[in-house]
Design an enzyme around this catalytic site. Structure first.
Site, mmCIF file in Angstrom:
data_model
loop_
_atom_site.group_PDB
_atom_site.id
_atom_site.type_symbol
_atom_site.label_atom_id
_atom_site.label_comp_id
_atom_site.label_asym_id
_atom_site.label_seq_id
_atom_site.Cartn_x
_atom_site.Cartn_y
_atom_site.Cartn_z
ATOM 1 N N HIS A 107 -29.576 70.838 57.979
ATOM 2 C CA HIS A 107 -28.435 71.993 58.164
ATOM 3 C C HIS A 107 -28.104 72.404 59.343
ATOM 4 O O HIS A 107 -29.176 72.851 59.997
ATOM 5 C CB HIS A 107 -29.205 73.387 57.136
ATOM 6 C CG HIS A 107 -28.113 74.516 57.127
ATOM 7 N ND1 HIS A 107 -28.761 75.492 57.724
ATOM 8 C CD2 HIS A 107 -26.920 74.664 56.752
ATOM 9 C CE1 HIS A 107 -27.791 76.504 57.635
ATOM 10 N NE2 HIS A 107 -26.598 75.941 57.185
ATOM 11 N N ARG A 108 -27.120 72.041 59.909
ATOM 12 C CA ARG A 108 -26.504 72.155 61.339
ATOM 13 C C ARG A 108 -27.588 71.275 62.250
ATOM 14 O O ARG A 108 -27.765 71.570 63.380
ATOM 15 C CB ARG A 108 -26.683 73.534 61.921
ATOM 16 C CG ARG A 108 -26.037 74.672 61.000
ATOM 17 C CD ARG A 108 -26.218 76.025 61.414
ATOM 18 N NE ARG A 108 -25.958 76.909 60.424
ATOM 19 C CZ ARG A 108 -26.020 78.382 60.892
ATOM 20 N NH1 ARG A 108 -26.678 78.692 61.660
ATOM 21 N NH2 ARG A 108 -25.873 79.139 59.583
ATOM 22 N N GLU A 144 -25.244 68.315 58.073
ATOM 23 C CA GLU A 144 -24.237 69.218 57.619
ATOM 24 C C GLU A 144 -23.997 70.137 58.905
ATOM 25 O O GLU A 144 -24.762 70.095 60.021
ATOM 26 C CB GLU A 144 -24.964 70.334 56.611
ATOM 27 C CG GLU A 144 -23.776 71.530 56.281
ATOM 28 C CD GLU A 144 -23.676 72.720 57.036
ATOM 29 O OE1 GLU A 144 -22.850 73.464 56.743
ATOM 30 O OE2 GLU A 144 -24.682 72.849 58.355
ATOM 31 N N ASP A 156 -20.537 72.388 60.968
ATOM 32 C CA ASP A 156 -19.637 73.618 60.783
ATOM 33 C C ASP A 156 -18.299 73.358 62.091
ATOM 34 O O ASP A 156 -18.629 72.767 63.091
ATOM 35 C CB ASP A 156 -20.070 74.919 61.252
ATOM 36 C CG ASP A 156 -21.007 75.206 60.406
ATOM 37 O OD1 ASP A 156 -21.189 75.300 59.213
ATOM 38 O OD2 ASP A 156 -22.375 75.139 61.003
ATOM 39 N N HIS A 188 -20.530 76.767 64.695
ATOM 40 C CA HIS A 188 -20.812 77.644 63.217
ATOM 41 C C HIS A 188 -20.216 79.052 63.688
ATOM 42 O O HIS A 188 -19.297 79.455 62.843
ATOM 43 C CB HIS A 188 -22.589 78.179 63.004
ATOM 44 C CG HIS A 188 -22.595 78.829 61.946
ATOM 45 N ND1 HIS A 188 -22.503 80.303 61.907
ATOM 46 C CD2 HIS A 188 -22.705 78.625 60.580
ATOM 47 C CE1 HIS A 188 -22.691 80.612 60.791
ATOM 48 N NE2 HIS A 188 -22.603 79.702 59.773
ATOM 49 N N GLU A 224 -17.966 71.148 57.238
ATOM 50 C CA GLU A 224 -17.862 72.446 56.599
ATOM 51 C C GLU A 224 -16.771 73.271 57.433
ATOM 52 O O GLU A 224 -16.634 73.168 58.672
ATOM 53 C CB GLU A 224 -18.715 73.495 56.561
ATOM 54 C CG GLU A 224 -18.441 74.854 55.951
ATOM 55 C CD GLU A 224 -19.363 76.214 56.009
ATOM 56 O OE1 GLU A 224 -20.797 75.580 56.167
ATOM 57 O OE2 GLU A 224 -19.016 77.042 55.650
ATOM 58 N N LYS A 232 -14.682 75.964 58.790
ATOM 59 C CA LYS A 232 -15.087 77.493 59.389
ATOM 60 C C LYS A 232 -13.845 78.228 59.436
ATOM 61 O O LYS A 232 -13.910 79.357 59.839
ATOM 62 C CB LYS A 232 -16.240 77.656 60.383
ATOM 63 C CG LYS A 232 -17.429 77.135 60.120
ATOM 64 C CD LYS A 232 -17.982 78.243 59.276
ATOM 65 C CE LYS A 232 -19.471 78.240 59.091
ATOM 66 N NZ LYS A 232 -19.865 78.874 57.654
ATOM 67 N N ASP A 269 -33.006 73.469 57.089
ATOM 68 C CA ASP A 269 -33.388 73.407 58.868
ATOM 69 C C ASP A 269 -34.610 72.800 58.899
ATOM 70 O O ASP A 269 -34.644 72.564 60.212
ATOM 71 C CB ASP A 269 -33.521 75.171 58.950
ATOM 72 C CG ASP A 269 -32.556 75.831 58.652
ATOM 73 O OD1 ASP A 269 -31.319 75.454 58.590
ATOM 74 O OD2 ASP A 269 -32.705 77.315 58.522
#
Ligand code: G3P
Ligand code: CA
Length: 223
Positions: free
Chosen positions: A6-7, A35, A37, A50, A102, A104, A213
């Site tokens: 995640h990121r 993943e 953003d 993000h 994703e 944003k 994470d």
């Protein structure tokens, strides 16, 4: 079960989040997906970050939308790594794992799609957003994932938009949501799951993927 970093691997803050170095660490540490953003900066390029500003995640200050990529790239987003462009991330990681992109911001789906299709990476990508209508432009070429922290309309909207997946917050995931997702032939990717006991629980519930994470906590669960 797919393990999305995640990121990247922001459980280790010195590598930053949404940086190439954090993505590399995530893959070294068992992630099978990444993943991240995406936003648009002042010169129109798509960058991976993000927040609306660079204040929290870099040593600079300002709004992403007000800075060109030349300006943004001078700041340290972690371990000497700059904020990457979407194109850079696609080039380095696109064939190595599944990429969850994703959105944003509004109005960027078409340009994301262009970059993905130019590289023929459509089978390596899933495009997600909390603003489901934003995803429409990417269909049918790019698989879609509907993000939500609420149950309302999630399955029906996913059906309507021909989504590949739903991306529910972990607190709304129940056996009945999983069953409804299965009935609708949707994959279920849950965010953000960091606790090892919870990671095992979601694995037992049979979800298709989690965002975490701490991808190394999943090393025994990857399949
Ligand atoms: O894709 C799941 C998760 O990343 C959505 O929330 O705020 O971390 O982008 P956020
Ligand atoms: Ca995200």
């Amino acid at each position: 079960m797919i393990i999305f970093g995640h990121r990247g691997a922001p459980g280790y803050p010195r590598f930053g989040e949404n940086t190439a170095v954090s993505f590399r660490k995530a893959l070294e540490w068992s992630a099978t997906g990444l993943e991240f953003d995406v936003r648009r900066c002042a010169d129109g390029q798509l960058v991976v970050i993000h927040d609306e500003t660079i204040d929290r995640t870099t040593n600079g200050r300002g709004r992403v939308a007000d800075l060109t990529y030349d300006e943004l790239s001078k700041f340290d987003a972690g371990f000497g790594s700059p904020i990457p462009r979407l194109a850079d991330v696609l080039d380095e990681f696109g064939t190595r794992c599944l990429l969850n992109i994703e959105l944003k911001e509004t109005g960027i789906a078409d340009d994301v799609k262009k970059l993905v299709l130019q590289r023929r990476l459509e089978r390596h990508v899933i495009l997600s957003s909390f603003q489901w209508q934003e995803l429409k432009g990417a269909f049918p070429e790019i698989p879609l994932g509907l993000l939500s922290s609420k149950l309302a309309d999630l399955i029906s909207a996913a059906r309507q938009l021909h989504a590949r997946a739903i991306h529910p917050h972990k607190d709304i995931v129940t056996p009945s949501l999983i069953e409804a997702g299965r009935d609708a032939k949707l994959q279920i990717h849950v965010w953000t799951v960091n606790d090892p006991a919870e990671i095992s629980r979601f694995r037992s519930l049979g979800v298709d993927g989690i965002f975490t994470d701490f991808p190394e906590r999943c090393s025994t669960l990857v399949s």
